[in-house]
Design a protein around this motif. Structure first.
Motif, mmCIF file in Angstrom:
data_model
loop_
_atom_site.group_PDB
_atom_site.id
_atom_site.type_symbol
_atom_site.label_atom_id
_atom_site.label_comp_id
_atom_site.label_asym_id
_atom_site.label_seq_id
_atom_site.Cartn_x
_atom_site.Cartn_y
_atom_site.Cartn_z
ATOM 1 N N GLU A 1 2.695 -8.931 -11.864
ATOM 2 C CA GLU A 1 3.303 -7.923 -11.089
ATOM 3 C C GLU A 1 2.876 -6.481 -11.630
ATOM 4 O OE1 GLU A 1 7.144 -8.931 -8.533
ATOM 5 O OE2 GLU A 1 7.360 -9.332 -10.893
ATOM 6 N N GLY A 2 2.027 -5.864 -10.980
ATOM 7 C CA GLY A 2 1.752 -4.395 -11.411
ATOM 8 C C GLY A 2 1.252 -3.383 -10.610
ATOM 9 N N ARG A 3 0.848 -2.209 -11.107
ATOM 10 C CA ARG A 3 0.403 -1.059 -10.256
ATOM 11 C C ARG A 3 -0.948 -0.755 -10.245
ATOM 12 N NH1 ARG A 3 4.335 2.344 -9.169
ATOM 13 N NH2 ARG A 3 3.729 3.682 -7.370
ATOM 14 N N VAL B 1 0.831 -1.143 0.068
ATOM 15 C CA VAL B 1 -0.075 -0.035 -0.026
ATOM 16 C C VAL B 1 0.943 1.201 0.077
ATOM 17 C CG1 VAL B 1 -1.876 -1.086 0.935
ATOM 18 C CG2 VAL B 1 -0.302 -0.124 2.478
ATOM 19 N N THR B 2 2.058 1.330 0.500
ATOM 20 C CA THR B 2 2.838 2.233 0.351
ATOM 21 C C THR B 2 3.090 3.010 -1.316
ATOM 22 O OG1 THR B 2 4.821 1.321 -0.030
ATOM 23 C CG2 THR B 2 4.419 1.711 2.164
ATOM 24 N N ASN B 3 3.024 1.975 -2.224
ATOM 25 C CA ASN B 3 3.157 2.427 -3.645
ATOM 26 C C ASN B 3 2.092 1.724 -4.572
ATOM 27 O OD1 ASN B 3 4.296 -0.129 -3.992
ATOM 28 N ND2 ASN B 3 6.323 0.350 -4.359
ATOM 29 N N TRP B 4 0.990 1.186 -3.924
ATOM 30 C CA TRP B 4 0.050 0.384 -4.660
ATOM 31 C C TRP B 4 0.358 -0.296 -5.683
ATOM 32 C CZ3 TRP B 4 -3.927 0.227 -1.808
ATOM 33 C CH2 TRP B 4 -4.212 0.961 -0.890
ATOM 34 N N THR B 5 1.390 -1.204 -5.390
ATOM 35 C CA THR B 5 1.901 -2.508 -6.298
ATOM 36 C C THR B 5 1.231 -3.724 -5.621
ATOM 37 O OG1 THR B 5 4.008 -2.647 -5.270
ATOM 38 C CG2 THR B 5 4.110 -1.079 -7.128
ATOM 39 N N VAL B 6 1.031 -4.717 -6.874
ATOM 40 C CA VAL B 6 0.282 -5.905 -6.372
ATOM 41 C C VAL B 6 1.287 -7.033 -7.187
ATOM 42 C CG1 VAL B 6 -1.491 -7.335 -6.845
ATOM 43 C CG2 VAL B 6 -1.943 -4.790 -6.336
#
Length: 100
Positions: free
Chosen positions: A69-71, A50-55
Motif C-alpha cells: 500500500e502506497g502513494r 484517484v482522490t488521493n493517489w493511493t494504491v
C-alpha cells in the motif's frame, strides 16, 4: 499504472529485496506480475484511489500473501514513483518502486 516498475522492499534501510512489478491497465482493470520469471507471482488485485493517489496491490506468493500500500508521487512524470508499506506473510517493511 501500465508499465514496468522496479525498486526494492525490506524491513530496514540495510536489508532490502529487489522487486520488479509489471502492470497493465485495460481500461477497467489493472493486471500484472510481481518479479516476472520462473518464480513470478500473479497480481490478484490493484486498487487505485484517484482522490488521493493511493494504491493497494495484493498477490498470493508461495511464502505468504503480499499487500503493498502506497502513494503515487510525481504523477505527471512518465517515471512516477510509488512508495509505502509492504507485507509478505509475517514480514513487514517499506517499499519504493519507480516506473521505467
Amino acid at each position: 499504472m501500465t508499465g514496468t516498475w522496479t525498486g526494492d522492499w525490506g524491513p530496514s534501510a540495510t536489508q532490502r529485496n529487489h522487486v520488479t512489478i509489471v502492470m497493465n491497465w485495460d481500461g477497467s482493470n489493472v493486471t500484472g506480475t510481481i518479479n516476472p520469471g520462473p518464480d513470478s507471482v500473479p497480481i490478484a488485485s490493484v486498487f487505485v484511489d484517484v482522490t488521493n493517489w493511493t494504491v493497494r496491490i495484493e498477490a498470493d506468493a508461495k511464502d505468504g500473501h503480499i499487500v503493498a500500500e502506497g502513494r503515487l508521487e510525481d504523477i505527471a512524470s512518465a517515471h512516477r514513483k510509488l512508495a509505502g508499506a509492504w507485507r509478505q506473510g509475517t514480514a513487514k517493511g517499506d517499499f519504493r518502486i519507480a516506473r521505467d
